[in-house]
Design an enzyme around this catalytic site. Structure first.
Site: not given
Lengths: 280, 280
Positions: A22-23, A85, A165, A197, A199
């Site tokens: 993942d990023s 991702c 984040e 996404c 996140h």
């Protein structure tokens, strides 16, 4: 003798970890779901936190960074790869599936198929990073299966990843940013919303509140774990015995930051997190 | 030249139908979901209505009847096989997967994986025919993935299939039978209920009402279609263009009865239904 060798090799294959890239930390929502749905499977995770987010990166950068992580995991002898991702899935999934001899799963298809499973009116909304939305990965996945029978509304939400984040997922600010960002979508008609996404599941309660209870919200994380489960079982690659290997997490950024979030999300007290240096 | 041939062969493969077999009409809930989720894919269906239900049959009978249907479909050149009957899945899935060179999907695993995806407390109930419940197929599928982390309560509901096959799914009698039958299950603690028989989705509103809104009811039909979708896509077998072939349905029993139900369930006005004679 030959048969014994084959069985022995097979057992070793089943014992291998599932690789996840993942990023950054978003893919931990996928890892958390795999830990919950497939508790016997060991995982090895790389989060490229130092270069996150991938959303605003060029296609060339995303391809380069993703292959660097994959090269590392291939050396770790994984039995399956998850590109957790959405941006990286949209850019490199096809070429990775072609080149690697193991099953490779992205996060776009599971979300798209789950949406088609639950939608009644075939009116689906997708939110994601600018990279994912620009790639049209979700509309393409949905229309390749449904033709013109499905309507897709897409919206880029570039403010959401920074919110997550930075850990500001319950603040009033988060609620305000989500409501403001989703405003254009609320003009459209849809009964299913794909969180495109990894996140975004962390913002799911706020997002659900903004779009209303009548909309089914699909999380890539749990749907990808479900798809991994299907493919492992179908190919006979699933681990039969209890897990004996620890999960291992690598971050290209701060180990402490990653450790805190891995612990909070995965609910694990002791988590092996190592620093990984990828070529600049 | 060689390359062209390969592409040509591949196109032909994608155009092939998906084969579906069932003991009767229950598998139409799977067919309906495939028509909805994968509208480009042509289907060829066999319902062994003349010998339905399989639930009380011996293992040898179920094996024999199932292989008779499979032999017929293999001659029809299918690209994938769905065993849309829980009883038949429990008895023959492994051996069919071993012997056929195409992907073979049963209805037990999709229901089990979907349940693991949605359950919060990992307390799962399963209802099905006597044959399915006796086979322990669901508890085995669930514990092979989860070990001792999951609790499974099973209950055989032999009265449900006759209710559905006779079309009495909305009568007061149906409500009474469902409430009486499920009584022992209501003593147990569970948050997810697997409808472990493809007939049961027709009784889903009544069943949901009896177990309460707090329980997530998983239907084999839609979950199997979801799994078929995953495997087709993952193996590159999905049909790219619009569907040009009609669906074809065979019944070993009354064509008229089958036609009526296929029309009602699939919402299709013109449906090709043929009579099929299998060896006695």
């Amino acid at each position: 003798m030959r048969k014994w060798k084959r069985i022995n090799r097979r057992e070793k294959t089943l014992n291998k970890p599932i690789g996840i890239i993942d990023s950054g930390i978003g893919g931990l929502t996928v890892a958390e779901e795999i830990a919950r749905q497939l508790p016997k499977e060991p995982m090895i995770y790389i989060g490229d936190t130092a270069r996150c987010p991938y959303g605003p990166r060029t296609v060339e950068e995303v391809r380069l960074f993703t292959w660097q992580m994959i090269d590392h995991l291939v050396n770790e002898n994984i039995k399956m790869l998850i590109i957790a991702c959405n941006t990286a899935t949209a850019v490199v999934l096809d070429e990775v599936q072609e080149r690697l001899p193991i099953p490779v799963v992205g996060v776009v298809q599971p979300g798209a198929l789950a949406a088609l499973n639950v939608t009644n009116r075939k009116e689906i909304a997708v939110i994601g990073t600018e990279g994912t939305i620009k790639s049209d990965a979700y509309p393409l996945a949905l229309t390749s299966i449904q033709g013109e029978k499905v309507t897709v509304h897409s919206l880029a939400c570039p403010m959401f990843v920074p919110l997550v984040e930075q850990g500001r997922v319950s603040a009033d600010e988060a609620r305000r940013v989500v409501a403001d960002t989703l405003k254009p979508l609320l003009q459209k008609s849809f009964d299913t919303l794909i969180l495109g996404c990894t996140h975004y599941p962390l913002l799911a309660p706020i997002i659900q509140n903004v779009v209303g209870e009548g909309v089914q919200v699909i999380s890539s994380g749990s749907e990808t774990a479900r798809e991994v489960s299907t493919i492992l079982q179908h190919q006979g690659l699933n681990q039969k015995d209890d897990r004996t290997r620890e999960h291992v997490f690598f971050t290209t950024g701060s180990v402490q930051h990653f450790q805190t979030i891995a612990k909070r999300w995965l609910g694990l007290e002791e988590q092996i997190v190592d620093h990984l240096i990828l070529p600049a």
